[in-house]
Write a protein that holds these residues in place. Structure first.
Motif, PDB file in Angstrom:
ATOM      1  N   THR A  52       0.820  -1.220   0.000  1.00 23.88           N
ATOM      2  CA  THR A  52       0.000   0.000   0.000  1.00 23.88           C
ATOM      3  C   THR A  52       0.846   1.259   0.000  1.00 23.88           C
ATOM      4  OG1 THR A  52      -1.720  -1.208   1.203  1.00 23.88           O
ATOM      5  CG2 THR A  52      -1.868   1.205   1.181  1.00 23.88           C
ATOM      6  N   ARG A 278     -15.251  -2.491  -5.940  1.00 23.65           N
ATOM      7  CA  ARG A 278     -14.033  -2.015  -5.283  1.00 23.65           C
ATOM      8  C   ARG A 278     -14.319  -0.750  -4.477  1.00 23.65           C
ATOM      9  NH1 ARG A 278     -10.078  -2.398 -10.576  1.00 23.65           N
ATOM     10  NH2 ARG A 278      -9.341  -4.564 -10.332  1.00 23.65           N
ATOM     11  N   LYS A 279     -15.021   0.185  -5.089  1.00 24.57           N
ATOM     12  CA  LYS A 279     -15.339   1.442  -4.397  1.00 24.57           C
ATOM     13  C   LYS A 279     -16.260   1.200  -3.213  1.00 24.57           C
ATOM     14  CE  LYS A 279     -14.694   4.360  -8.494  1.00 24.57           C
ATOM     15  NZ  LYS A 279     -15.379   5.176  -9.546  1.00 24.57           N
ATOM     16  N   VAL A 282     -14.212  -0.030  -0.327  1.00 25.58           N
ATOM     17  CA  VAL A 282     -13.463   1.078   0.286  1.00 25.58           C
ATOM     18  C   VAL A 282     -14.390   1.927   1.138  1.00 25.58           C
ATOM     19  CG1 VAL A 282     -12.205   3.212  -0.189  1.00 25.58           C
ATOM     20  CG2 VAL A 282     -11.697   1.155  -1.517  1.00 25.58           C
ATOM     21  N   ASN A 285     -14.991   0.430   4.436  1.00 26.33           N
ATOM     22  CA  ASN A 285     -13.772   0.121   5.204  1.00 26.33           C
ATOM     23  C   ASN A 285     -13.508  -1.381   5.298  1.00 26.33           C
ATOM     24  OD1 ASN A 285     -13.108   2.873   5.894  1.00 26.33           O
ATOM     25  ND2 ASN A 285     -14.826   2.820   7.331  1.00 26.33           N
TER      26      ASN A 285
END
Length: 585
Positions: A52, A278-279, A282, A285
């Protein structure tokens, strides 16, 4: 200290010019010479499996993929359909870089630092001694739900489990998520949606189920098919609630009406859905860890789930405890050994699958005594670009393309099921076919521009010219006859019911296609709660599965549009029941 923008520009100039770069210099040494190891790494250096920090450093210096995209390039890796993946998916600091695009394609692109020495791949083998040592050491982390696999089924399971209150981590062995779902080009089948109502399409849950059963040669599990049909409309609604666009509606082979939902504008459904998921992960969390291969399911003495052993690219082997596990690892369409064993007649056939489709979940489940269903049934998709691994979406035929042999003659109803279409192509004298269409279809199907971009299309201003280019001498007569059938609304040759377009608008196109491995219908046996069953058909407590890793949903042949439906419907169910199981303990 981070490289500033001026240094970044200088670095790019050096990379592209070749000046001042030693032949065997690595990307890591190059950055260290310009600044220090902290150009990429934290201090002290500690690299996570998902890398990351390193990827954030790449972007802070060089910009996002959107900023790096270059329309002047013939093939632009930074504008790939794979989306916003890790920079380290291609660029490696200490070993030879690899263009991820070339897992499927053959682009001739010079990678910076291509002369760097190639190191042994971190995931080249499974070390049983290290797996056992991780188990003996005990868990280093405790979760409620572990999801294995980062495709549509995995993401839907993880999001569903999180929304039902579970602490979730999703593990993906590849350096980026998406799996086979990322390559899906068609759409998601659903019945009773607002989209169907808006177009005045009459459809029924019973029809959906009947079509799926008929397509699967009635070898499907009727209970699973019933759930797939009943919850399909809610699956579309769920995706839309997460931000997906499913407004376009087409008809896929084996379906009696238009029920394949896809993004408006003709974009491929897979990249769109994965981007949305994917979003959504995110936003909620959800911890998604790439470069993390699950190599063993660990059981308690009572045969319930205790956790998994994960082999991380940088963290090594560790046991992670959890009360529930969801297998969403996809099929085995890229595992040549498994294909040769289960379906030897397909042993030398090309595959449209992602390189990640190696049957890991099936092997993990079999090792602990899980039952398998229809494991030897493998679907050949009839329209994979000949001599390539690029799938030509079934919806190309659904929108209006015709399929002809090398003489230019139609030989089958283009909307038949995939198994029948594949068999028919293999019976032609050259064992391949052509899809033929015109500019009207290209205007409706945005993805077709991608086929042209890849150099797969033959193109001409007239049908006669196209026939000459492709050596299909009977194509003009075939197109003339088809246009008459389309105008009259009746296909006298092969009984095609849905003919939305004629072939009259120049330019005209043709693409060579041949059957290739596309989907493995069989896999882990599950019940209606997505709970994995053992060899006695009892539930393995805490183990769930969804998507292509499972069997029973599709029988001996899957209909186009039912795979995404499968991943969403049963991914959600697996996540929900996994969370319920974990939280009630």
């Amino acid at each position: 200290m981070k490289l500033n923008k001026i240094a970044s520009v200088m670095a790019v100039m050096l990379l592209t010019s070749g000046v001042a770069i030693a032949k065997d210099q690595s990307l890591a040494n190059f950055h260290a010479d310009m600044d220090s190891c902290q150009s990429c790494h934290s201090k002290p250096i500690k690299v996570s499996d998902s890398e990351t920090h390193e990827n954030q450093q790449c972007r802070s210096c060089h910009g996002s993929y959107e900023e790096l995209a270059n329309e002047k390039l013939k093939f632009d890796p930074h504008a790939s359909h794979l989306g916003d993946i890790n920079c380290t998916s291609c660029h490696s600091g200490h070993s030879k870089p690899q263009l991820t695009c070339n897992n499927c394609h053959n682009f001739e692109i010079d990678m910076p630092f291509a002369d760097t020495k190639e190191k042994k791949k971190w995931d080249a083998g499974w070390n049983q001694d290290k797996i056992q040592k991780a188990i003996d050491k005990g868990p280093v982390e405790t979760l409620d739900v572990i999801v294995v696999g980062g495709g549509s089924a995995g993401f839907n399971a993880a999001i569903s489990a999180k929304m039902h209150g579970a602490k979730v981590v999703l593990f993906e062995k590849a350096p980026y998520t998406g799996g086979n779902s990322m390559l899906a080009a068609g759409g998601i089948n659903a019945v009773g949606t607002p989209q169907q109502k808006k177009k005045g399409i009459e459809d029924k849950v019973e029809w959906f189920a009947e079509d799926a059963m008929k397509g699967g040669r009635y070898k499907n599990d009727p209970k699973l098919v019933k759930i797939l049909a009943e919850e399909s409309a809610d699956a579309v609604k769920w995706l839309e609630s997460l931000g997906a666009n499913m407004d376009d509606l087409k008809r896929s082979g084996g379906a009696r009406v238009e029920r394949t939902h896809r993004p408006s504008g003709g974009a491929s459904v897979g990249p769109h859905i994965i981007d949305v998921l994917r979003k959504a992960a995110v936003d909620r969390n959800i911890d998604v860890r790439v470069n993390s291969r699950v190599e063993k399911i660990v059981l308690n003495d009572d045969k319930s789930v205790a956790g998994v052993v994960v082999h991380g690219r940088h963290s090594g082997y560790n046991m992670i405890a959890a009360d529930s596990i969801v297998l969403a690892t996809g099929g085995y369409g890229m595992n040549k050994e498994m294909i040769s064993w289960y379906r030897p007649t397909f042993a030398n056939m090309t595959s449209s699958n992602n390189v990640t489709a190696t049957g890991d979940g099936i092997k993990l489940a079999k090792e602990i005594g899980a039952s398998m269903t229809d494991i030897d049934w493998v679907q050949a998709h009839p329209t994979i670009g000949k001599d390539s691994r690029i799938l030509i979406s079934e919806t190309v035929r659904g929108v209006g393309a015709i399929m002809v042999n090398t003489d230019g003659k139609r030989f089958i109803n283009e909307l038949t099921t995939r198994d029948r279409a594949s068999d028919a192509i293999l019976k032609q004298k050259d064992k391949y076919a052509w899809l033929v269409f015109d500019e009207q279809l290209v205007e409706k199907k945005k993805m077709v521009r991608g086929y042209e971009h890849l150099g797969m299309l033959s193109k001409a201003n007239t049908i006669e010219e196209l026939a000459k280019i492709t050596d299909m001498n009977q194509l003009p007569q075939t197109v003339s006859a088809y246009n008459k059938y389309q105008k009259n609304g009746k296909d006298d040759a092969f009984g095609r019911e849905d003919m939305p377009l004629n072939l009259t608008k120049a330019p005209f196109y043709a693409v060579k296609v041949a059957p290739g491995i596309h989907h493995t219908m069989g896999g882990v046996a599950i019940d209606t709660d997505s709970n994995v069953l053992n060899l006695q058909s009892w539930k393995i407590p805490g183990l769930f599965a969804a998507g292509e890793v499972t069997g029973g949903v599709h029988g001996f042949n899957r209909l186009g549009g039912n795979a995404i439906a499968d991943t969403v419907v049963f991914g959600r169910r697996a996540g929900e029941h996994a969370a319920e199981h974990a939280l009630k303990k």
